[in-house]
Every structure is written in structure tokens, then in C-alpha cells.
Design a protein around this motif. Structure first.
Motif, short mmCIF file in Angstrom:
data_model
loop_
_atom_site.label_atom_id
_atom_site.label_comp_id
_atom_site.label_asym_id
_atom_site.label_seq_id
_atom_site.Cartn_x
_atom_site.Cartn_y
_atom_site.Cartn_z
N ARG A 1 -2.66 5.85 -8.99
CA ARG A 1 -3.37 6.85 -8.18
C ARG A 1 -4.52 6.21 -7.41
NH1 ARG A 1 -2.74 9.97 -13.18
NH2 ARG A 1 -1.02 11.46 -12.90
N HIS A 2 -5.23 5.29 -8.05
CA HIS A 2 -6.34 4.60 -7.39
C HIS A 2 -5.88 3.81 -6.17
CE1 HIS A 2 -10.07 2.38 -6.86
NE2 HIS A 2 -9.39 1.24 -6.92
N ARG A 3 -4.69 3.21 -6.27
CA ARG A 3 -4.16 2.40 -5.18
C ARG A 3 -3.35 3.22 -4.18
NH1 ARG A 3 -6.33 -1.70 -3.63
NH2 ARG A 3 -4.46 -2.88 -3.12
N GLY A 4 -3.24 4.52 -4.42
CA GLY A 4 -2.55 5.38 -3.48
C GLY A 4 -1.05 5.36 -3.59
N HIS A 5 -0.51 4.98 -4.76
CA HIS A 5 0.93 4.97 -4.96
C HIS A 5 1.40 6.33 -5.47
CE1 HIS A 5 1.14 0.64 -4.40
NE2 HIS A 5 0.26 0.45 -5.36
N GLY B 1 0.82 -1.21 0.00
CA GLY B 1 0.00 0.00 0.00
C GLY B 1 0.85 1.25 0.00
N ARG B 2 0.61 2.13 -0.96
CA ARG B 2 1.21 3.46 -1.01
C ARG B 2 2.73 3.46 -1.20
NH1 ARG B 2 -2.66 7.01 0.17
NH2 ARG B 2 -4.49 6.28 1.29
#
Length: 334
Positions: free
Chosen positions: A195-199, A176-177
Motif C-alpha cells: 500500500r505504501h508503494r502504491g501497489h 511503480g503501482r
């Protein structure tokens, strides 16, 4: 009172969907000068009724023609031809990344008929393994070998699309991120996924061969990542959207830099089919550090939604664990 359209509705006698045939007929009449700039086209429902097709096909066809610049819709007034004179040259649509039609009705019929005579019903009736059926993985390994991507079937993970294969690779390597280091101008689907996965994304400069080694080395040498894991996402062959392709020396330089900084690579190889064999895929240069993504939709047909992730041995266990939480197994019919 609205003026009646001067066009006599017809469907072109070409292979394809109803939408494709309507696009072909209208394109031909507009480019030949049969229809002039400013001529009104029939309303969606009127045209669908006259041709005996669904309004959805008309809507899709009009959208395609509008992207091609042949027609324009004016709210409250209707749809009109937007070119002023006939064009002699065929129109090439660069607005979408679409393969030419290769699977015709006859070819598809023959192929499905041949498959039906030797299909294993267990592949449809039984719950598939998380990483895909062994036989399917063996066939895909052989297919990748024709693209100079040497793959053991045990290292392949089959997914519902190339986008899902990217999703899985990003999650395995970054969790995550985590930070994704990629080209300054990159594939919109991968950027949206990150962007959807918060990277967070880190952009690397480009030249005529794509990602610049000097900028990459400088970025990976910066240890100020707040403890976040990093990966390098790169498309060495026909980079989307710039179409730039790395030479052999550039590929080796990118791999050497990532290996020195112990940063894994996600190689997008969806355009590798037919590539110059003198340009090795990155996974060939660093098998233990590169996750290679491929897909049938960019090689054979847009409708074949089958993704392939070639992972190093240490990534398979992580992939199985991730797929238990979010199943991405490809359809057994594909």
C-alpha cells in the motif's frame, strides 16, 4: 488520595533485558496469587526509581503485561492487576510474533569474541558493494543451502531486513503501482509495504494448504490489468498469520500456474528453517521465475536485522540499479 501498591518491587533473576526481568517478576507474582485482581501497581516513575531502572523499561514491561491480559491501565487512576485468581498453567503470549530467547549473554559474548579475532576491517571501513560483500554472500548461500534453498552467492542480495528484501523484490518486478496477487489473509508487513508503494492488491482464496490454485489460475487468466505488471506474493511454509503450509503437490500447482501465465513469484521463506525437506521451496521448482526472500530475524533472533533476496540472474542487474537509488545494504557488523 491514591492507595499504595501492595507489591514489593523486584526484578526476576532471569536472563534478558530489564524489561524482560520486570515482566517475569510481575507475571510470577500475579499468576501465583501473590497479587490479586484489582491490586494497584506502582506508578511508572515510582517503580523505575525503586528498582534503579529507566522509566522506558517500566513502560515497555507494563505494555507487555497488558497485552497478556494480566494488568490494565485506567486513565487518571493508575495500573491494576486484571486477573481474579492465580493460574496454574504458564501463560503463552500469542499477541506478538517473537522468537524464544536463543542468544544468551554468554553465547553472544563468545560469538562476538570469536568474530573479533578474525574480522576483516575493510568490511567496516570501505563502502560496501550495493548487493553486499562477496564473503557475506558466500556464507549466506551456504546457510540457505541447509534450508534446501540452493543458491549461488552471485544471485544473493543482502539487505537490512526481510522487509527491505520484499520492498526490493516488489519494485524490481512491479515497478511503480504494479499489481500484487497474494493470499486473502496475508502478512501485515507485506500488505502495508504494498500500500505504501502504491501497489494494488488482489486477494486469492485460501484453504487448509493456503493459496487456492483454481482461484489463482482464474485471476491470472484475467488479462484486464490495464497494462500493469503483476507478481504473486506467497508464503508456502507457515503462512503468516494462518500458519498454513502447502504440501508438495500444491507447491507444484502454484508454480505451474504462474509459469503458464508468465507471472513471477515472490516467495516469502522466512519460516523455512527446519522445514520438511520433502516440501521443496518454490524457487527450487522454478529458479528462473521465483524471487526468494529470507531473514535472520525469524530464524535466529529478532535483533539480527539481515535480509536475503535470492534473485534469478536477470534480476541482479535490476537490483543493482534500484540499490543505486535507494541503498538497502545490510550493516557490515551483522
Amino acid at each position: 488520595m491514591l492507595l499504595k501498591s501492595p507489591w514489593s518491587p523486584r526484578l526476576a533473576g532471569v536472563e534478558g533485558t530489564l524489561c524482560d526481568r520486570l515482566v517475569a517478576s510481575l507475571s510470577e507474582d500475579i499468576l501465583s496469587g501473590t497479587l490479586s485482581g484489582g491490586d494497584r501497581l506502582p506508578a511508572h516513575r515510582e517503580l523505575a526509581w525503586s528498582l534503579g531502572i529507566g522509566t522506558g523499561s517500566v513502560t515497555k514491561a507494563y505494555a507487555v503485561l497488558e497485552r497478556q491480559g494480566l494488568i490494565r491501565g485506567i486513565k487518571g487512576r493508575g495500573t491494576f492487576v486484571s486477573v481474579g485468581s492465580a493460574r496454574r498453567d504458564a501463560l503463552i503470549d500469542l499477541s506478538t510474533n517473537t522468537l524464544p530467547l536463543m542468544l544468551t549473554d554468554k553465547l553472544l559474548s563468545r560469538t562476538l569474541s570469536a568474530i573479533s579475532r578474525r574480522i576483516d576491517s575493510d568490511h567496516v571501513n570501505l563502502h560496501p558493494p550495493a548487493v553486499g560483500h562477496d564473503e557475506h554472500r558466500r556464507l549466506l548461500a551456504r546457510w540457505l543451502g541447509r534450508q534446501c534453498v540452493e543458491a549461488c552467492p552471485e544471485q544473493l542480495i543482502l539487505t537490512g531486513s526481510g522487509q527491505q528484501a520484499l520492498w526490493l523484490a516488489f519494485d524490481i518486478l512491479c515497478g511503480g503501482r504494479g499489481i500484487i496477487v497474494t493470499e486473502r489473509i496475508g502478512y501485515s508487513g507485506a500488505l502495508a509495504l504494498a500500500r505504501h508503494r502504491g501497489h494494488p492488491l488482489c486477494a486469492i482464496g485460501m484453504d487448509v494448504e493456503g493459496m487456492c490454485p483454481e482461484d489463482l489460475d482464474r485471476e491470472l487468466g484475467d488479462h484486464d490489468s490495464n497494462g500493469r505488471r503483476r507478481l504473486v506474493y506467497v508464503t508456502p511454509t507457515v503462512q503468516n498469520p494462518t500458519t498454513r503450509t502447502m504440501g508438495a503437490a500444491r507447491r507444484q500447482a502454484i508454480v505451474d500456474i504462474c509459469r503458464r501465465h508468465a507471472t513471477p513469484i515472490v516467495e516469502d521463506g522466512v519460516y523455512t528453517l527446519g522445514n520438511d525437506p520433502s516440501l521443496p521451496p518454490l524457487v527450487h521448482l522454478w529458479p528462473e521465475g521465483v524471487f526468494h526472500v529470507s531473514s535472520l530475524s525469524k530464524s535466529l533472533s529478532n535483533g539480527l536485522r539481515l535480509g536475503v533476496l535470492l534473485a534469478p540472474p536477470q534480476g541482479i542487474a535490476q537490483a543493482r540499479s534500484a540499490l543505486e537509488a535507494i541503498p538497502m545494504t545490510s550493516s557490515p557488523v551483522d
